[in-house]
Design a protein around this motif. Structure first.
Motif, PDB file in Angstrom:
ATOM      1  N   TRP B  87       0.052  -7.729  11.292  1.00 55.95           N
ATOM      2  CA  TRP B  87       1.033  -7.758  10.215  1.00 55.95           C
ATOM      3  C   TRP B  87       2.461  -7.755  10.759  1.00 55.95           C
ATOM      4  N   HIS B  88       3.343  -8.460  10.103  1.00 53.32           N
ATOM      5  CA  HIS B  88       4.767  -8.314  10.374  1.00 53.32           C
ATOM      6  C   HIS B  88       5.525  -8.663   9.102  1.00 53.32           C
ATOM      7  N   LEU B  89       6.764  -8.216   9.063  1.00 52.42           N
ATOM      8  CA  LEU B  89       7.658  -8.542   7.953  1.00 52.42           C
ATOM      9  C   LEU B  89       8.659  -9.569   8.445  1.00 52.42           C
ATOM     10  N   GLY B 104       6.168  -0.604  13.593  1.00 51.09           N
ATOM     11  CA  GLY B 104       6.889   0.253  14.544  1.00 51.09           C
ATOM     12  C   GLY B 104       8.388  -0.023  14.521  1.00 51.09           C
ATOM     13  N   ASP B 105       8.759  -1.303  14.449  1.00 50.61           N
ATOM     14  CA  ASP B 105      10.186  -1.658  14.369  1.00 50.61           C
ATOM     15  C   ASP B 105      10.821  -0.999  13.148  1.00 50.61           C
ATOM     16  N   LEU B 106      10.135  -1.084  12.016  1.00 55.25           N
ATOM     17  CA  LEU B 106      10.677  -0.528  10.769  1.00 55.25           C
ATOM     18  C   LEU B 106      10.811   0.987  10.870  1.00 55.25           C
ATOM     19  N   GLY B 214      -0.253  -0.637  -1.056  1.00 50.85           N
ATOM     20  CA  GLY B 214       0.550  -1.629  -0.365  1.00 50.85           C
ATOM     21  C   GLY B 214       0.539  -1.593   1.150  1.00 50.85           C
ATOM     22  N   PHE B 215      -0.416  -0.901   1.758  1.00 50.92           N
ATOM     23  CA  PHE B 215      -0.451  -0.785   3.213  1.00 50.92           C
ATOM     24  C   PHE B 215      -0.261  -2.136   3.882  1.00 50.92           C
ATOM     25  N   PRO B 216       0.587  -2.294   4.884  1.00 50.29           N
ATOM     26  CA  PRO B 216       1.339  -1.215   5.523  1.00 50.29           C
ATOM     27  C   PRO B 216       2.756  -1.005   4.985  1.00 50.29           C
ATOM     28  N   LEU B 217       3.243  -1.895   4.088  1.00 56.33           N
ATOM     29  CA  LEU B 217       4.637  -1.790   3.649  1.00 56.33           C
ATOM     30  C   LEU B 217       4.773  -2.298   2.226  1.00 56.33           C
ATOM     31  N   ARG B 218       5.571  -1.567   1.430  1.00 55.72           N
ATOM     32  CA  ARG B 218       5.860  -2.048   0.095  1.00 55.72           C
ATOM     33  C   ARG B 218       7.339  -1.861  -0.201  1.00 55.72           C
ATOM     34  N   LEU B 219       7.795  -2.647  -1.146  1.00 56.61           N
ATOM     35  CA  LEU B 219       9.122  -2.444  -1.697  1.00 56.61           C
ATOM     36  C   LEU B 219       9.024  -1.334  -2.745  1.00 56.61           C
ATOM     37  N   VAL B 220      10.028  -0.451  -2.809  1.00 56.05           N
ATOM     38  CA  VAL B 220      10.119   0.532  -3.889  1.00 56.05           C
ATOM     39  C   VAL B 220      11.504   0.394  -4.514  1.00 56.05           C
TER      40      VAL B 220
END
Lengths: 386, 386
Positions: B87-89, B104-106, B214-220
């Motif tokens: 995964w990456h954003l 990890g970057d986030l 939303g694993f691993p990242l979600r907008l809130v």
């Protein structure tokens, strides 16, 4: 995990004693009051229960151990507010040494961790004319790793009397059902209660039990439908006669009607489920799949019985082919299966069925019963191949 | 937390490009195909959605922070299988420095933790003639503590172009809606996206996001209805024109019918809910309460607006009395309220309504709209006092 702030629970009268029968009878009934919903549409009260009691989203069959927040739930009454410092477990009745234990006491006893597949006794109810109750389609199953101490050790420490016939398990959840105010209570025979795998569990998937799964302690009875695994457990009572509480003699019965005592619901029957392939249509959940090789995957289980065979049909049950079986996740947990489908464009109905090591297979057309119990009809998944 | 074993997701075509329109049109429709269900009973497909997308059991309003497994869920398509290592954003489009970040970057960026009340835009839908969709009554609301990094910092690092108008957020969940194959996508204006409180969250209640959240990242996006807080976030794209994706222009609209573009659904409206007092009847959830002083407790919220007043009626709305307010759980989270009721024997209907600091009150009879959005009608709770 549990925050005790919030209202004090209203203290109801003891179970089994009706509260002013003329008044409790005023409680409204679902639908036409017969206790049954006969057609293909649903009452608002069934939807209200479905919104409280979540099923396993079928794509979550991909996880060998269901993540905690995806585990199916059947909360009979309300989730009770429990203050751990006030909580204790009582072991009483026909025992030589009655016990009163805190969570710390229990956690100092020998502990085991075991994956267990639990399924609601009413799973499949809404696929037939049904009781006005939780409207499960097929999704009331999950597998968690439970950590606790074997019940047997605790019962041996309490010293069961010779005349003991059953053990009654009482939860902290209270409500009204069938016009009777009651705490949730279920019993097990001595023989069943003393089986090695029966646990008093304080942890689920490595964490303290969350409120909805019975914090701080629940019974876990592998192999049995979930109603037996009493949550928010507060008392174990050894009794000399079979227990006749509502959840034993009125509810959880394979019966023809309210006059038929029927047979008790006990062990989990065989079932296989499929992860719906491809992508879903939002509202209908019909699947859209690209033509070609489509990996079909899922899980199968059968209470205490092993699963010996899983078969797939891609032609509405006209023909069946064997799926490949993966090792069980545990001796009392589901096993994975896999089958690769050569999908051709058009509409298809996929089915999957399980057979136990004893040769008991899921039925295409299982018998109906009044409460909608144990309906392990084969799953069908509608797919549009493009 | 996420176990990536299981089937490979079938790779759908890119969003917005219909798959053989003549064939996708073959997908069955809920009910009569109008997209609406007009009467008091429910279609099986609505129940199927309710079993996937759980609400907050109302007694769980007792927790200031909702335990993770009790938080309401609206999973638009399927929960995607995400392999964290893959995964990456991506931050792309009209930016001077496109970014590609790992979890990890986030997590090396500045982090904040904040309680946020989220509510589904469709909450209340099933109390009116409604869209054939998730049949929420009142329970699609919860409050969690989200941990993540402010979106603003990341956007500043990427260098937003002057001609930027909106940011488009794309999730990993794919499906078909309105005959269109799509990834779930929503946009925000530059002004909204740059607000201090908008987070890229990787933790919920102190743990990594579970798959269903939303694993691993979600907008809130605090204050907005939940459809804006895109789960399984994989891409942020800076665009020069307002984004016209399905979930912006077709869905989440206050509209009269399918021909009416209507107005977009945005901020959460005021609402108060009550913990149903006493104990429940199993099937109907009617409450049974003992006569005398009954503590009524609950929560109230209003998106970005503060709650200034909560009123209780114990006589079907004929008269109202002020409840006492507790401090908010956070600047963008609900606040508790309390009111002691002198309950007399008989049947009663309790109601609760909230008013914002701007004087906007919940309506007894809110206007209908085609998709069943933002129906913040006052809750009623039927109680039998014995």
């Amino acid at each position: 995990m549990t925050d005790p702030r919030g209202p004090e629970p209203v203290r109801p009268p003891p179970p089994g004693r009706p509260v002013e029968p003329a008044t409790i009878e005023d409680l409204p009934q679902v639908g036409d009051g017969s206790g049954q919903v006969a057609d293909a549409r649903f009452e608002r009260e069934e939807v209200q229960l479905a919104l409280r009691n979540r099923g396993l989203p079928l794509e979550a069959l991909r996880y060998p151990i269901t993540p905690t927040g995806l585990h199916y739930l059947l909360i009979h009454f309300d989730i009770p507010a429990v203050t751990p410092d006030d909580w204790h477990l009582t072991v009483a009745g026909r025992v030589s040494s009655p016990l009163r234990l805190t969570v710390g006491d229990l956690q100092s006893l020998p502990a085991v961790t075991m994956p267990v597949t639990l399924e609601c006794g009413g799973n499949g109810r809404a696929l037939l004319p049904r009781a006005a109750s939780q409207p499960w389609l097929v999704e009331a199953v999950s597998t968690a790793e439970w950590t606790g101490t074997p019940l047997r050790g605790l019962l041996e420490a309490a010293g069961l009397a010779d005349e003991l016939v059953e053990l009654v398990f009482t939860g902290l959840d209270w409500g009204v059902q069938g016009g009777e105010v009651q705490a949730y209570q279920r019993s097990l025979t001595r023989e069943e209660a003393l089986r090695d795998e029966v646990l008093l569990a304080w942890a689920m998937n490595g964490e303290p039990l969350p409120p909805q799964h019975g914090f701080p302690l629940r019974l876990v009875v592998p192999g049995w439908y979930g109603m037996t695994s009493v949550k928010w457990l507060t008392e174990i009572t050894s009794v000399a006669q079979p227990f006749t509480g509502y959840q034993m003699t009125e509810s959880y019965r394979y019966a023809r009607d309210t006059d038929d005592p029927g047979e008790p619901v006990t062990l989990i029957k065989p079932r296989a489920l499929m992860i719906p392939p491809g992508i879903p249509d939002f509202a209908m959940r019909t699947r859209v799949v690209q033509a070609g090789r489509v990996p079909l995957r899922g899980r199968a289980w059968a209470g205490r019985a092993g699963i010996a065979r899983v078969e797939i049909s891609t032609d509405q049950g006209a023909s069946w082919a064997d799926a490949e079986l993966e090792p069980p996740v545990g001796p009392l947990a589901w096993r994975g299966w896999r089958y690769d489908w050569d999908a051709r464009p058009g509409r298809h109905t996929l089915s999957v069925r399980a057979t136990t090591a004893d040769g008991v297979a899921q039925l295409i057309d299982p018998p109906w019963n009044f409460q909608g119990m144990g309906n392990n009809v084969v799953q069908t998944v509608d797919v549009l191949v493009v």
